[in-house]
Design a protein around this motif. Structure first.
Motif, PDB file in Angstrom:
ATOM      1  N   GLN A  12       4.569  10.094  -7.200  1.00  0.00           N
ATOM      2  CA  GLN A  12       5.676  10.868  -7.461  1.00  0.00           C
ATOM      3  C   GLN A  12       5.107  10.767  -9.003  1.00  0.00           C
ATOM      4  OE1 GLN A  12       8.791  11.147  -6.313  1.00  0.00           O
ATOM      5  NE2 GLN A  12       9.400  11.361  -9.094  1.00  0.00           N
ATOM      6  N   THR A  13       3.081   9.572  -9.672  1.00  0.00           N
ATOM      7  CA  THR A  13       3.244  10.018 -10.763  1.00  0.00           C
ATOM      8  C   THR A  13       3.158  12.030 -11.146  1.00  0.00           C
ATOM      9  OG1 THR A  13       3.450   8.142 -11.028  1.00  0.00           O
ATOM     10  CG2 THR A  13       1.469   9.076 -12.338  1.00  0.00           C
ATOM     11  N   ALA A  14       1.929  11.900  -9.905  1.00  0.00           N
ATOM     12  CA  ALA A  14       1.298  13.144  -9.976  1.00  0.00           C
ATOM     13  C   ALA A  14       2.587  14.703 -10.104  1.00  0.00           C
ATOM     14  CB  ALA A  14       0.770  13.298  -8.597  1.00  0.00           C
ATOM     15  N   LEU A  15       3.771  14.430  -9.082  1.00  0.00           N
ATOM     16  CA  LEU A  15       4.580  15.287  -9.476  1.00  0.00           C
ATOM     17  C   LEU A  15       5.000  15.463 -10.467  1.00  0.00           C
ATOM     18  CD1 LEU A  15       6.183  16.844  -8.111  1.00  0.00           C
ATOM     19  CD2 LEU A  15       7.186  14.919  -6.981  1.00  0.00           C
ATOM     20  N   ASP A  16       5.603  14.102 -11.473  1.00  0.00           N
ATOM     21  CA  ASP A  16       6.210  14.413 -12.488  1.00  0.00           C
ATOM     22  C   ASP A  16       4.898  14.899 -13.961  1.00  0.00           C
ATOM     23  OD1 ASP A  16       7.705  12.959 -11.125  1.00  0.00           O
ATOM     24  OD2 ASP A  16       7.579  10.699 -12.182  1.00  0.00           O
ATOM     25  N   LYS A  17       4.238  14.502 -14.037  1.00  0.00           N
ATOM     26  CA  LYS A  17       2.989  14.786 -13.851  1.00  0.00           C
ATOM     27  C   LYS A  17       3.027  16.798 -14.003  1.00  0.00           C
ATOM     28  CE  LYS A  17      -2.248  15.357 -15.495  1.00  0.00           C
ATOM     29  NZ  LYS A  17      -3.503  14.374 -15.520  1.00  0.00           N
ATOM     30  N   ALA A  18       2.898  17.076 -13.258  1.00  0.00           N
ATOM     31  CA  ALA A  18       2.796  18.857 -12.183  1.00  0.00           C
ATOM     32  C   ALA A  18       3.949  18.957 -13.292  1.00  0.00           C
ATOM     33  CB  ALA A  18       2.520  18.824 -10.808  1.00  0.00           C
ATOM     34  N   ARG A  59       1.227  -0.916  -0.068  1.00  0.00           N
ATOM     35  CA  ARG A  59       0.176   0.029   0.196  1.00  0.00           C
ATOM     36  C   ARG A  59       1.343   1.354   0.687  1.00  0.00           C
ATOM     37  NH1 ARG A  59      -3.273  -2.792   3.586  1.00  0.00           N
ATOM     38  NH2 ARG A  59      -2.602  -1.681   6.045  1.00  0.00           N
ATOM     39  N   ARG A  60       2.409   0.598   0.857  1.00  0.00           N
ATOM     40  CA  ARG A  60       2.565   2.579   0.686  1.00  0.00           C
ATOM     41  C   ARG A  60       3.128   2.939  -0.576  1.00  0.00           C
ATOM     42  NH1 ARG A  60       5.314   1.157   4.934  1.00  0.00           N
ATOM     43  NH2 ARG A  60       6.518  -0.170   4.390  1.00  0.00           N
ATOM     44  N   GLU A  61       3.786   1.240  -1.308  1.00  0.00           N
ATOM     45  CA  GLU A  61       4.808   1.798  -2.052  1.00  0.00           C
ATOM     46  C   GLU A  61       3.332   2.261  -3.181  1.00  0.00           C
ATOM     47  OE1 GLU A  61       6.060  -2.245  -3.100  1.00  0.00           O
ATOM     48  OE2 GLU A  61       8.615  -1.709  -1.871  1.00  0.00           O
ATOM     49  N   LYS A  62       2.195   1.783  -3.185  1.00  0.00           N
ATOM     50  CA  LYS A  62       1.540   2.027  -4.627  1.00  0.00           C
ATOM     51  C   LYS A  62       0.885   3.923  -3.718  1.00  0.00           C
ATOM     52  CE  LYS A  62      -3.489   0.811  -5.790  1.00  0.00           C
ATOM     53  NZ  LYS A  62      -4.503   0.290  -6.025  1.00  0.00           N
ATOM     54  N   ALA A  63       0.810   3.859  -2.661  1.00  0.00           N
ATOM     55  CA  ALA A  63       0.757   5.566  -2.722  1.00  0.00           C
ATOM     56  C   ALA A  63       2.171   6.453  -2.726  1.00  0.00           C
ATOM     57  CB  ALA A  63       0.506   5.673  -1.247  1.00  0.00           C
ATOM     58  N   VAL A  64       3.234   6.085  -3.205  1.00  0.00           N
ATOM     59  CA  VAL A  64       4.610   6.381  -3.040  1.00  0.00           C
ATOM     60  C   VAL A  64       4.294   6.616  -4.940  1.00  0.00           C
ATOM     61  CG1 VAL A  64       6.874   6.683  -3.415  1.00  0.00           C
ATOM     62  CG2 VAL A  64       6.030   6.394  -1.055  1.00  0.00           C
ATOM     63  N   ALA A  65       4.256   5.374  -5.710  1.00  0.00           N
ATOM     64  CA  ALA A  65       4.452   5.324  -7.328  1.00  0.00           C
ATOM     65  C   ALA A  65       3.453   6.510  -7.569  1.00  0.00           C
ATOM     66  CB  ALA A  65       4.093   4.431  -7.327  1.00  0.00           C
ATOM     67  N   ALA A  66       1.844   6.674  -6.574  1.00  0.00           N
ATOM     68  CA  ALA A  66       0.465   7.935  -7.466  1.00  0.00           C
ATOM     69  C   ALA A  66       1.624   9.109  -7.173  1.00  0.00           C
ATOM     70  CB  ALA A  66      -0.343   6.890  -6.937  1.00  0.00           C
TER      71      ALA A  66
END
Length: 223
Positions: free
Chosen positions: A172-178, A163-170
């Motif tokens: 990170q994806t939002a940060l990269d998109k922004a 769950r933690r890794e999934k939250a971190v990945a999400a």
């Protein structure tokens, strides 16, 4: 003759105690395995609950005085451990008294009954074996329970990590998109700024030329 252990001077000795046959036995050995070898045990008496490490100061002192030597005392007694222990009192009395030829048949027949009564340690040993097996079974059951609990905790930790890794990945994806959106907008603004600078330079050049012509006209008019 008592069985001696191979000397291992670099290992710290501990005192182990058990009951075998008519004797309590104790030995100073570097490990449980070494103690079992000294006793000549064919099974792991420690896992069966029939042997233990002891910190009794008298027993420890006696075994440490003769490390590796199996010391004994009559089973069930609280006397000192020695290298040459006597048989238990009841057993030695029963075997030491010879049968008298002058005794009546009635008394002679009573003798086996008395000896049979004094051979009670055998049923006691069976009870001890049952208790040892029961203790070993309880230990194995408890160990299985602990292992199941460890697996359950490990599964819970693995689920939490996922769950933690999934939250971190999400995140990170939002940060990269922004970041990509910001960089695109910054490029657009920079391009617009460059265009404005170019227009400003063009306007300044046009104005400089026009100003010079008009100023020349003013000077001619003033004559």
């Amino acid at each position: 003759m008592p069985k001696k252990l191979k000397s291992k001077p670099k290992r710290q000795l501990k005192t182990y105690q058990t009951s075998l046959g008519f004797y309590d036995q104790a030995v100073a050995a570097p490990s449980m395995k070494a103690a079992l070898e000294a006793w000549g045990a064919s099974s792991n008496l420690f896992h069966q609950g029939a042997a233990k490490e002891t910190d009794d100061p008298d027993i420890v002192a006696a075994t440490m005085a003769s490390p590796g030597v199996v010391l004994r005392r009559p089973v069930g007694s609280d006397g000192p451990f020695t290298e040459h222990a006597e048989l238990p009192t009841e057993l030695s009395d029963g075997e030491a008294k010879p049968r008298s030829k002058t005794k009546s048949k009635r008394k002679v027949k009573a003798k086996p009954t008395k000896r049979a009564a004094k051979s009670a340690p055998k049923p006691s040993r069976k009870i001890d074996d049952r208790q040892a097996r029961k203790a070993a079974a309880a230990f194995e059951k408890e160990e299985r329970g602990r292992e199941a609990e460890r697996r359950k905790e490990e599964a819970a930790r693995a689920k939490q990590r996922a769950r933690r890794e999934k939250a971190v990945a999400a995140a990170q994806t939002a940060l990269d998109k922004a970041r990509r959106e910001h960089e695109a907008r910054a490029e657009e603004i920079e391009a617009a700024r460059a265009a404005l600078d170019e227009r400003a330079e063009a306007e300044q050049s046009r104005w400089d030329k026009q100003r010079m012509k008009l100023e020349e006209a003013v000077r001619r008019a003033r004559g």
